[in-house]
Design a protein around this motif. Structure first.
Motif, PDB file in Angstrom:
ATOM      1  N   TYR A  40       0.931  -1.193  -0.355  1.00 19.07           N
ATOM      2  CA  TYR A  40      -0.246   0.666  -0.147  1.00 19.07           C
ATOM      3  C   TYR A  40       1.016   1.601  -0.482  1.00 19.07           C
ATOM      4  O   TYR A  40       1.773   0.700   0.250  1.00 19.07           O
ATOM      5  CB  TYR A  40      -0.768  -0.054   1.264  1.00 19.07           C
ATOM      6  N   TYR A  41       0.285   2.480  -0.771  1.00 16.81           N
ATOM      7  CA  TYR A  41       1.580   3.841  -0.993  1.00 16.81           C
ATOM      8  C   TYR A  41       0.726   4.149  -0.774  1.00 16.81           C
ATOM      9  O   TYR A  41      -0.644   4.477  -0.313  1.00 16.81           O
ATOM     10  CB  TYR A  41       1.538   3.792  -2.786  1.00 16.81           C
ATOM     11  N   ASP A  42       1.830   5.405   0.878  1.00 19.20           N
ATOM     12  CA  ASP A  42       0.980   6.596   1.494  1.00 19.20           C
ATOM     13  C   ASP A  42       2.058   7.611   1.452  1.00 19.20           C
ATOM     14  O   ASP A  42       3.304   7.068   1.978  1.00 19.20           O
ATOM     15  CB  ASP A  42      -0.055   6.135   2.623  1.00 19.20           C
ATOM     16  N   ASN A  43       1.762   8.731   0.124  1.00 19.03           N
ATOM     17  CA  ASN A  43       2.876   9.520   1.029  1.00 19.03           C
ATOM     18  C   ASN A  43       4.156   9.280   1.288  1.00 19.03           C
ATOM     19  O   ASN A  43       5.422   9.619   1.530  1.00 19.03           O
ATOM     20  CB  ASN A  43       2.342  10.490   2.866  1.00 19.03           C
ATOM     21  N   GLY A  44       4.665   9.244  -0.419  1.00 21.95           N
ATOM     22  CA  GLY A  44       6.232   8.252  -0.548  1.00 21.95           C
ATOM     23  C   GLY A  44       6.456   7.416  -0.162  1.00 21.95           C
ATOM     24  O   GLY A  44       8.149   7.032   0.061  1.00 21.95           O
ATOM     25  N   ALA A  45       5.607   6.326   0.466  1.00 27.08           N
ATOM     26  CA  ALA A  45       6.228   5.326   1.428  1.00 27.08           C
ATOM     27  C   ALA A  45       5.585   4.374   0.344  1.00 27.08           C
ATOM     28  O   ALA A  45       4.707   4.731   0.468  1.00 27.08           O
ATOM     29  CB  ALA A  45       6.965   5.390   2.215  1.00 27.08           C
ATOM     30  N   PHE A  46       6.229   2.967   0.868  1.00 32.58           N
ATOM     31  CA  PHE A  46       5.385   2.042   0.719  1.00 32.58           C
ATOM     32  C   PHE A  46       5.437   1.251   1.981  1.00 32.58           C
ATOM     33  O   PHE A  46       6.681   0.481   2.259  1.00 32.58           O
ATOM     34  CB  PHE A  46       5.512   1.012  -0.647  1.00 32.58           C
ATOM     35  N   TYR A  47       3.715   0.470   2.270  1.00 37.04           N
ATOM     36  CA  TYR A  47       3.572  -0.407   3.671  1.00 37.04           C
ATOM     37  C   TYR A  47       3.763  -1.776   2.974  1.00 37.04           C
ATOM     38  O   TYR A  47       2.648  -1.782   2.267  1.00 37.04           O
ATOM     39  CB  TYR A  47       2.380   0.296   4.425  1.00 37.04           C
ATOM     40  N   ILE A  48       3.696  -2.752   4.021  1.00 39.01           N
ATOM     41  CA  ILE A  48       3.768  -4.481   3.756  1.00 39.01           C
ATOM     42  C   ILE A  48       3.734  -4.941   4.615  1.00 39.01           C
ATOM     43  O   ILE A  48       4.690  -4.725   6.103  1.00 39.01           O
ATOM     44  CB  ILE A  48       5.714  -4.668   3.093  1.00 39.01           C
ATOM     45  N   ILE A  49       2.966  -5.711   5.541  1.00 39.90           N
ATOM     46  CA  ILE A  49       2.616  -6.789   6.325  1.00 39.90           C
ATOM     47  C   ILE A  49       3.953  -8.013   6.031  1.00 39.90           C
ATOM     48  O   ILE A  49       3.243  -8.873   5.049  1.00 39.90           O
ATOM     49  CB  ILE A  49       1.213  -7.107   6.332  1.00 39.90           C
ATOM     50  N   THR A  50       4.508  -8.009   6.663  1.00 37.80           N
ATOM     51  CA  THR A  50       5.573  -9.709   6.619  1.00 37.80           C
ATOM     52  C   THR A  50       5.619  -9.505   7.879  1.00 37.80           C
ATOM     53  O   THR A  50       5.218  -9.565   9.159  1.00 37.80           O
ATOM     54  CB  THR A  50       6.555  -8.800   5.847  1.00 37.80           C
ATOM     55  N   TYR A  51       6.525 -10.724   8.301  1.00 39.62           N
ATOM     56  CA  TYR A  51       6.982 -11.516   9.356  1.00 39.62           C
ATOM     57  C   TYR A  51       8.418 -10.962   9.475  1.00 39.62           C
ATOM     58  O   TYR A  51       9.283 -11.167   8.377  1.00 39.62           O
ATOM     59  CB  TYR A  51       6.655 -13.192   8.643  1.00 39.62           C
ATOM     60  N   ALA A  52       8.374 -11.346  11.009  1.00 37.94           N
ATOM     61  CA  ALA A  52       9.827 -10.235  11.249  1.00 37.94           C
ATOM     62  C   ALA A  52      10.960 -11.735  10.501  1.00 37.94           C
ATOM     63  O   ALA A  52      12.461 -10.998  10.820  1.00 37.94           O
ATOM     64  CB  ALA A  52       9.535  -9.867  12.953  1.00 37.94           C
TER      65      ALA A  52
END
Length: 138
Positions: A40-52
């Protein structure tokens, strides 16, 4: 992203400001690794749900440089582990991710009780966006 104009930002939001699949590349010991992720893109960054404990995050811990590619878009960025999806500091972005990923987020793939379920933020540093014959760079 000071060089990113309003038209380019509008296109980025239209294309990527929803559940979208992008290619994410990391590097480990000089070897590139690419995988597709929901982002998901928001304000200059992409966000990803992942596993640590995933290889992706192990690579980011050792080298935060990331390359991404999406629909007529390619960029470099810095990977930042925002930590546990459920922590208070992540409530705004976690809420947005729950909304945009609503079709699949609770299908059993993610365990939100596990503190290793994290949010990876890819802050964009430079990139190229193509749209209807126009090239945007930042």
């Amino acid at each position: 992203m000071d060089r990113w104009d309003q038209e380019a930002e509008k296109i980025m939001v239209e294309r990527f400001g929803k559940d979208t699949v992008i290619a994410v590349a990391t590097v480990e010991n000089g070897v590139p690794y690419v995988r597709y992720v929901n982002a998901y893109y928001d304000n200059g960054a992409f966000y990803i749900i992942t596993y640590a404990l995933s290889n992706k995050m192990k690579h980011v811990e050792n080298n935060s440089a990331i390359a991404i590619a999406g629909e007529w878009f390619t960029a470099h960025g810095k990977g930042i582990n925002l930590g546990y999806f459920g922590k208070e500091e992540n409530s705004r972005i976690a809420g947005k991710l729950r909304e945009v990923f609503s079709e699949w987020i609770d299908n059993g793939h993610n365990n939100f009780d596990d503190e290793n379920t994290i949010i990876l933020c890819v802050e964009l540093t430079d990139g190229v966006l193509l749209s209807h014959g126009t090239r945007y760079e930042f």
